[in-house]
Scaffold this active site. Structure first.
Site, mmCIF file in Angstrom:
data_model
loop_
_atom_site.group_PDB
_atom_site.id
_atom_site.type_symbol
_atom_site.label_atom_id
_atom_site.label_comp_id
_atom_site.label_asym_id
_atom_site.label_seq_id
_atom_site.Cartn_x
_atom_site.Cartn_y
_atom_site.Cartn_z
ATOM 1 N N ILE A 1 0.838 -1.193 0.000
ATOM 2 C CA ILE A 1 0.000 0.000 0.000
ATOM 3 C C ILE A 1 0.877 1.248 0.000
ATOM 4 O O ILE A 1 1.979 1.235 0.541
ATOM 5 C CB ILE A 1 -0.973 -0.005 1.210
ATOM 6 C CG1 ILE A 1 -1.967 1.157 1.130
ATOM 7 C CG2 ILE A 1 -0.232 -0.058 2.528
ATOM 8 C CD1 ILE A 1 -3.142 1.051 2.110
ATOM 9 N N CYS A 2 0.360 2.292 -0.624
ATOM 10 C CA CYS A 2 0.940 3.624 -0.586
ATOM 11 C C CYS A 2 2.309 3.648 -1.261
ATOM 12 O O CYS A 2 2.432 3.378 -2.446
ATOM 13 C CB CYS A 2 0.978 4.110 0.861
ATOM 14 S SG CYS A 2 1.225 5.883 1.070
ATOM 15 N N HIS A 3 3.377 3.962 -0.522
ATOM 16 C CA HIS A 3 4.738 3.987 -1.052
ATOM 17 C C HIS A 3 5.401 2.602 -1.002
ATOM 18 O O HIS A 3 6.525 2.439 -1.484
ATOM 19 C CB HIS A 3 5.601 4.975 -0.260
ATOM 20 C CG HIS A 3 5.254 6.409 -0.485
ATOM 21 N ND1 HIS A 3 4.129 6.992 0.063
ATOM 22 C CD2 HIS A 3 5.883 7.385 -1.189
ATOM 23 C CE1 HIS A 3 4.084 8.260 -0.284
ATOM 24 N NE2 HIS A 3 5.132 8.523 -1.048
ATOM 25 N N TRP B 1 0.541 5.218 -4.151
ATOM 26 C CA TRP B 1 0.448 6.649 -3.899
ATOM 27 C C TRP B 1 0.847 7.360 -5.193
ATOM 28 O O TRP B 1 1.755 6.908 -5.897
ATOM 29 C CB TRP B 1 1.376 7.023 -2.748
ATOM 30 C CG TRP B 1 1.182 8.417 -2.273
ATOM 31 C CD1 TRP B 1 1.990 9.486 -2.528
ATOM 32 C CD2 TRP B 1 0.122 8.898 -1.447
ATOM 33 N NE1 TRP B 1 1.495 10.607 -1.916
ATOM 34 C CE2 TRP B 1 0.337 10.271 -1.246
ATOM 35 C CE3 TRP B 1 -1.005 8.292 -0.878
ATOM 36 C CZ2 TRP B 1 -0.517 11.064 -0.491
ATOM 37 C CZ3 TRP B 1 -1.852 9.084 -0.126
ATOM 38 C CH2 TRP B 1 -1.610 10.444 0.070
ATOM 39 N N SER C 1 -2.800 -1.070 -3.103
ATOM 40 C CA SER C 1 -3.762 -0.029 -2.809
ATOM 41 C C SER C 1 -3.047 1.315 -2.770
ATOM 42 O O SER C 1 -1.827 1.369 -2.619
ATOM 43 C CB SER C 1 -4.456 -0.323 -1.474
ATOM 44 O OG SER C 1 -5.725 0.237 -1.421
#
Length: 185
Positions: A112-114, A133, A161
């Protein structure tokens, strides 16, 4: 509590600067279905978490150094984000090798994200479809990935995500996909 993942061990790879909520919520969802998690990091002791990359947000005890961990000991891998966390992981040869070997194993990996930065460094994204992200997306494209802007993307054993706003959907997908992948044949 349901027990879909009882008896399964999930590795969580993170280091200082991890976004607290991106480690805590998926870990809680996994514990909620009976999974055992272990926090792996390049260093022992504890890792310091952040909130929104800026504010200190407590710490988590490290269970094992990643260099002492074996992919064979785990059924799935979670790579939380936070800007500093994966930026440090992608410069650690042991962390990158663990991620590369985990992806090669075919076992499920969620990020998720970075978090996908470490996947890019491990050179395992060519031909894969995922999200992240927004500021990481160019790096992922340069690593050969097809990057989309969706809440959750599932590409075979890879679940991704965009960020904290997607945690409810991400946690549900992680539990569903890990359960599906780890069901006895």
């Amino acid at each position: 509590m349901t027990e879909e993942l009882r008896g399964h061990r999930i590795a969580i790879l993170a280091t200082d600067g991890v976004e607290r909520i991106e480690l805590e919520q998926p870990r809680g969802a996994l514990h909620g279905v009976g999974a055992q998690t272990e926090l792996l990091s390049p260093h022992d002791g504890q890792i310091n978490a952040r909130q929104m990359d800026i504010d200190p947000a407590g710490s988590f005890p490290v269970d094992k150094k990643v260099r002492d961990a074996s992919v064979d000991d785990y059924d799935a891998l979670l790579l939380p984000g936070g800007t500093m966390n994966p930026d440090q992981l992608r410069t650690d040869p042991d962390a990158v090798a663990f991620v590369r070997d985990f992806m090669a194993s075919g076992k499920p990996v969620a990020t998720i994200c970075h978090g996908p930065w470490t996947l890019a460094e491990a050179d395992v994204l060519r031909g894969r479809r995922l999200t992240s992200w927004p500021s990481v997306r160019t790096d992922l494209r340069n690593a050969g990935a097809e990057v989309v802007d969706e809440e959750v993307v599932i590409d075979g054993s890879l679940i991704s995500s965009r960020g904290p706003q997607d945690l409810p959907a991400f946690c549900a997908a992680v539990v569903d996909e890990f359960t599906r992948a780890l069901e006895p044949a």
